[in-house]
Design an enzyme around this catalytic site. Structure first.
Site, PDB file in Angstrom:
ATOM      1  CB  CYS A 167      -0.953   0.005   1.192  1.00 31.78           C
ATOM      2  SG  CYS A 167      -0.140   0.240   2.773  1.00 31.78           S
ATOM      3  CB  CYS A 168       0.614   4.185  -1.731  1.00 30.57           C
ATOM      4  SG  CYS A 168       0.826   3.015  -3.081  1.00 30.57           S
ATOM      5  N   GLY A 169       0.462   4.211   1.920  1.00 26.56           N
ATOM      6  CA  GLY A 169       0.142   5.154   2.979  1.00 26.56           C
ATOM      7  C   GLY A 169       1.216   5.240   4.033  1.00 26.56           C
TER       8      GLY A 169
END
Length: 268
Positions: free
Chosen positions: A106-108
């Site tokens: 994910c990209c968080g």
């Protein structure tokens, strides 16, 4: 790798008031654990392709190595998902401030929780940029990226990043993690001694601060995206001398920073 990039899956699709069973195609993901000089360094969750490039690009992006020559040996063992890396040297501050990490696809916040510390020491303003491109070339490069994105067309589940010159794609990499796709590009460049000051990154996702920082670390002064930038990404772009172009679609685009590198054909 023998691991597939995508698999068939039975799904129940609801359309126009009816449910029917169909076969769909979904992307796969694969954990890769980096063993750096006999110590477990990080686990990356990624698409199972171009793993060596990913490892090299990740280590360079994190400031662990400065060039491909710093790596003495790199062995990927697919059966265990372990990338065994031995280096000739390692930046000392990384030994002091890194600990084992599990980096999801994910990209968080899973990545943002630590990368700013490293970036303050490894990222510098991009210099000696030797390229300008026309508005029309921006559209052409985006079209080339989209046409080459076969896995995305089949699944809709990956990010796509390409390294280009003004007219064509040099290398195309996909991954479930946008940061992984860029690390694969970086690793390819380091392995093959590719000059980046005259290259462009074309990207499928939004230009976040992390994406912008990676573009700067790779050494490209122009990044094109079909999506939006974030406010922090644009602040970083100003500081790091990067041209950012977003919402590149339907024959329109926005130039957010360093517009001098983008020109209207015939009016350079």
């Amino acid at each position: 790798m023998d691991q597939p990039m995508k698999r068939e899956c039975n799904v129940w699709r609801y359309v126009d008031g009816r449910i029917k069973k169909i076969t769909d195609i979904i992307v796969t993901e694969f954990p890769v654990t980096i063993i750096l000089n006999e110590k477990e360094f990080a686990t990356l969750v990624c698409s199972p392709e171009h793993i060596e490039e990913l490892v090299i690009g990740f280590l360079a992006s994190e400031g662990v190595i400065n060039s491909f020559k710093d790596i003495k040996e790199l062995t990927f063992i697919e059966a265990t998902g372990r990338a065994i890396v031995h280096t000739h040297k390692i930046n000392r501050w990384n030994e002091l401030f890194h600990s084992k990490r599990y980096i999801t696809s994910c990209c968080g916040k899973s990545r943002q929780s630590f990368y700013f510390y490293n970036d303050a020491r490894t990222v510098k303003p991009v210099e000696n940029i030797d390229i300008t491109i026309s508005i029309e070339q921006c559209f052409q490069l985006m079209q080339l990226m989209e046409e080459s994105s076969v896995v995305f067309q089949d699944t809709g589940g990956v990010h796509n990043a390409v390294l280009c010159n003004a007219n064509e794609i040099i290398v195309n990499r996909i991954d479930i993690g946008r940061h992984n796709a860029l690390d694969k590009i970086y690793g390819y460049c380091l392995q093959n001694l590719i000059t980046r000051s005259d290259k462009i990154i074309v990207f499928s996702g939004r230009i976040s601060s992390e994406v912008l920082l990676k573009a700067a670390k790779i050494g490209c002064g122009i990044i094109l995206s079909k999506s939006a930038p974030t406010e922090l990404a644009l602040r970083l772009a100003e500081e790091l001398n990067v041209t950012t172009v977003g919402f590149l679609r339907n024959k329109s685009l926005n130039i957010y920073t360093r517009p001098d590198r983008i020109y209207v054909h015939g009016a350079q």
